[in-house]
Design an enzyme around this catalytic site. Structure first.
Site, PDB file in Angstrom:
ATOM      1  N   SER B 207       0.823  -1.044  -0.135  1.00 16.58           N
ATOM      2  CA  SER B 207      -0.163   0.050   0.011  1.00 16.58           C
ATOM      3  C   SER B 207       0.883   1.345  -0.191  1.00 16.58           C
ATOM      4  CB  SER B 207      -1.036   0.120   1.296  1.00 16.58           C
ATOM      5  OG  SER B 207      -0.234   0.252   2.297  1.00 16.58           O
ATOM      6  N   ARG B 211       0.318   3.231  -3.466  1.00  8.76           N
ATOM      7  CA  ARG B 211      -0.421   4.384  -3.322  1.00  8.76           C
ATOM      8  C   ARG B 211       0.448   5.652  -3.566  1.00  8.76           C
ATOM      9  NH1 ARG B 211      -0.210   4.667   1.871  1.00  8.76           N
ATOM     10  NH2 ARG B 211      -2.260   3.798   2.215  1.00  8.76           N
ATOM     11  N   ASN B 215      -1.173   7.340  -7.218  1.00  8.89           N
ATOM     12  CA  ASN B 215      -1.508   8.650  -7.557  1.00  8.89           C
ATOM     13  C   ASN B 215      -0.632   9.698  -8.306  1.00  8.89           C
ATOM     14  OD1 ASN B 215      -3.559   9.909  -5.337  1.00  8.89           O
ATOM     15  ND2 ASN B 215      -2.414   8.334  -4.145  1.00  8.89           N
TER      16      ASN B 215
END
Lengths: 156, 279
Positions: B207, B211, B215
């Site tokens: 994660s 992440r 993004n």
């Protein structure tokens, strides 16, 4: 977008940068910031101390000033009293002097009149004596009739 | 037009990769097939170069501030550096209660470095790739954090630290106990616990890395799509300009936030690793 050696290369790079930051960037900056924090704290406490001292000095000065003012008032009061005293003294002295002069003048006048009376009396007695001598056609023995003459003179 | 649009997007999303080609020689990949053939034995030269360059910018600036630092009145650079440092220090202290000299510098390196890498996203998407093409370099992706290699390598390094401190602080047995006796403290629940906890553990680096990658990749993609509008007539040109500006403004928030999230999660994971279970 394939996974490759970049993964390993970047890991090594990452470790090197973190190590560098941990050794050469974080500690000196941290120390310096702590130092400044202490310096600011010291400065603030010093300022507070100075403020307190200033207040103390102001209070002291106020007290000193009040004391001086009081002292000055005392001195002025003393001077006024002294002046009054001097005036009173001078008046007393003058009055006494005047009285003394009057007294002296009176005494002199008395003396003078006494002296005049005496002289008059002497002259009168001489006159009386010479008159009496003329009347008696003889000399009057002064020593014999002294008492009489004196009594006469005293009556004059 | 469709072909060229696709080519344009693909070109912008392809790294400059050096690796072993199919015929055994080493060189840059020029096509997707060549890239696929390289497999693991390849290195994204552009990602590495930009990330190292930005890392050097970070170390240079901060080292300069550290060497010229005075406890007196600070200058502009020192002020900026101290602001970042104080921010990271406060964040670290509020999350991480243990004694460890590594965590705060680690968090600061992550925050500033990731921020700088993300910041490259705000450079108009065509500038540097076109410049690179002009000097003969086929591909140039300037945002290292849109490369999963970059984000995952950082996440995995953090994960190694998490494992290291977990074993160091809890002991190997304590760490295994935590993995197997949570959330159900029963001997019979060990398999279930282990599966649950293992997934939780593995999810941390995944994660963390994905992440940031997701993004930034999405943000970059939107910039590329907006950039496509510029070639589609005057109206679209103006519209694209407005959109690009708006997205860039919004992206300033995103890149800072993503850098911050990466740093904070690193601190949180390390704090969890240090946490010694009482019961």
């Amino acid at each position: 977008m394939n996974i490759g050696l970049t993964l390993i290369g970047q890991s090594i790079t990452f470790i090197v940068f973190v190590w560098f930051c941990m050794k050469f960037i974080w500690p000196p900056l941290k120390d310096m910031m702590r130092e400044r924090q202490e310096a600011i704290a010291a400065g603030l406490s010093a300022a507070e101390e100075a403020d307190k001292k200033l207040a103390e000095a102001a209070t002291g000065a106020e007290a000193e000033l009040a004391k001086a003012r009081e002292e000055a008032a005392g001195i002025i009061e003393q001077a006024r009293q002294r002046a009054n005293q001097m005036v009173v003294d001078a008046k007393t002295v003058a009055r006494e002097e005047g009285e003394r002069l009057i007294e002296a003048a009176k005494a002199e006048i008395d003396q003078e009149s006494n002296r005049a009376k005496e002289a008059l009396r002497t002259q009168v007695s001489a006159l009386v004596i010479s008159g009496a001598e003329k009347v008696l056609e003889s000399s009057v023995d002064a020593s014999k009739h002294n008492e009489l003459l004196d009594k006469l003179a005293a009556e004059l | 037009m469709a072909g060229s649009t696709q080519e344009y997007i693909e070109h912008h999303l392809t790294n400059l990769t050096y690796g072993q080609l199919a015929d055994g020689s080493w060189g840059f990949a020029h096509t997707a097939e060549e890239l696929a053939q390289m497999g693991f034995m390849s290195i994204n030269v552009d990602s590495m170069a930009w990330s190292i360059g930005l890392g050097l910018v970070f170390t240079f600036l901060f080292r300069k501030a550290a060497t010229t630092a005075t406890s007196g009145v600070p200058g502009g650079l020192q002020n900026a550096v101290e602001m970042v440092m104080e921010f990271i220090d406060e964040t670290t202290q509020s999350i991480f209660e243990y004694k460890n000299d590594l965590v705060a510098p680690l968090a600061m390196t992550i925050f500033v470095w990731v921020f700088l890498m993300n910041l490259m996203d705000l450079v108009p998407v065509d500038w540097i790739p076109m410049l690179a093409q002009a000097v003969g370099v086929s591909h140039m992706k300037i945002v290292p954090s849109t490369d999963p290699n970059i984000t995952m390598s950082m996440a995995l390094t953090v994960f190694v630290l998490v494992l290291y401190y977990s074993v160091k602080c809890k002991g190997l047995l304590g760490f295994l106990k935590e993995l197997s006796l949570h959330p159900f403290p029963s001997v019979w629940a060990i398999p279930v616990n282990f599966v649950l906890e293992f997934v939780t553990l593995i999810a941390k680096p995944l994660s963390l890395g994905l992440r940031l990658f997701g993004n930034m990749y999405a943000g970059e993609m939107i910039f590329i799509l907006i950039a496509l509008m510029f070639g589609a007539g005057a109206v679209f040109f103006v519209f694209g300009g407005v959109l690009q500006w708006a997205w860039a403004v919004f992206h300033v928030l995103v890149i800072t936030l993503q850098a911050f999230i990466f740093a904070v999660l690193t601190i949180v994971y390390l704090a969890q690793a240090h946490e010694v279970d009482e019961h």
